[in-house]
Design an enzyme around this catalytic site. Structure first.
Site, PDB file in Angstrom:
ATOM      1  N   SER A 143       8.078  -2.252  12.521  1.00 60.39           N
ATOM      2  CA  SER A 143       7.485  -2.053  11.201  1.00 60.39           C
ATOM      3  C   SER A 143       6.360  -3.065  11.019  1.00 60.39           C
ATOM      4  CB  SER A 143       8.529  -2.255  10.096  1.00 60.39           C
ATOM      5  OG  SER A 143       7.944  -2.249   8.814  1.00 60.39           O
ATOM      6  N   TYR A 155      15.630  -7.108   6.223  1.00 57.12           N
ATOM      7  CA  TYR A 155      14.850  -6.056   6.865  1.00 57.12           C
ATOM      8  C   TYR A 155      13.681  -6.658   7.647  1.00 57.12           C
ATOM      9  CZ  TYR A 155      12.043  -1.857   7.529  1.00 57.12           C
ATOM     10  OH  TYR A 155      11.312  -0.839   8.084  1.00 57.12           O
TER      11      TYR A 155
END
Length: 264
Positions: A143, A155
């Protein structure tokens, strides 16, 4: 060496929705046999049925990437049934919530287990088969959050880990005939990340679709590049982060997601 899709065997995790589903459709349409992996086998079976007319085919397989025995069983099935794995797309992932203290630890550890340790489990299980199937490809879906660190800490940490893992293996596994790519999407609309706080406002142009990522994954399989960002212009944010850190931090601190929470 050239890498063409016809007759190749690919494994895609997190294939029941979003980027994984779009990637499965894209690769099966290009002629690959895709072992589609997720926990929701009913969705995988529906996907396989929907793609029966594709050039390739889809083989559903229910597995949880946090279960080492289940991942090992997946690799054993692929080895025994197909005798090869030419592409492994580690896409399974979850978002998780904010990390503010002890009450958030379990959720954060779950995020790390799925996103980072799940990737390690799949790489460990398939490494020998990938080498035996060389030239082969690994695409780890990380990401832009693994480059910039905006959003939930668990995350971001998991995706920073996937970026580091991918970069290290792109060097150390090259001699085995395995290329390893870190694929870094920006804001993409998926079931788990609807991005509704962005799509309805002036920043909607920043948001992409799962098919955008699937197209880039197909490109990475052809070319064997070690890094790709989707959309490509997100790379300018990453460059800005390193070229002008104080200014970057001043601007990033004003972004809502810099508060560490996940937006709808």
């Amino acid at each position: 060496m050239t890498w063409g899709p016809d007759g190749k065997i690919a494994v895609v995790t997190g294939a029941s929705s979003g980027i994984g589903e779009a990637t499965t459709r894209r690769l099966a349409g290009a002629g690959l046999t895709v072992v589609a992996v997720a926990r929701r086998v009913d969705r995988l079976e529906a996907l396989a049925s929907d793609l029966e007319g594709a050039r390739g085919r889809v083989v559903p397989h229910a597995a949880d990437v946090t279960d080492t025995e289940a991942v090992d069983a997946l690799a054993a099935r692929v080895r025994d049934e197909f005798g090869a794995c030419h592409a492994l797309i580690n896409n399974a992932g979850i978002g998780g919530g904010a990390f503010t203290g002890r009450e958030d630890l379990d959720d954060t550890l779950r995020t790390l287990d799925v996103n980072l340790l799940g990737t390690f489990r799949c790489l460990a299980a398939f490494s020998d088969l990938l080498e035996a199937s060389a030239p082969s490809r690994v695409v780890n879906v990380a990401s832009v959050a693994g480059k910039l660190g905006i959003g939930p800490a668990g995350y971001a940490a998991s995706k920073f880990g996937v970026v580091g893992l991918s970069e290290a293996l792109s060097l150390s596994w090259a001699s085995r005939g395995i290329t390893v790519c870190q694929l870094n999407p920006g804001f993409i609309v998926t079931e788990g990340f609807p991005q509704t706080d962005l799509t309805g406002g002036p920043l909607g142009r920043l948001v992409g679709e799962p098919e955008d990522v699937a197209d880039r994954i197909a490109e990475v399989l052809r070319t064997g590049v070690a890094e790709r960002t989707v959309p490509g212009w997100y790379r300018s944010f990453v460059a800005f982060r390193h070229v002008a850190p104080p200014l970057y931090r001043a601007i990033a601190s004003r972004i809502d997601r810099a508060g560490g929470e996940r937006r709808a």
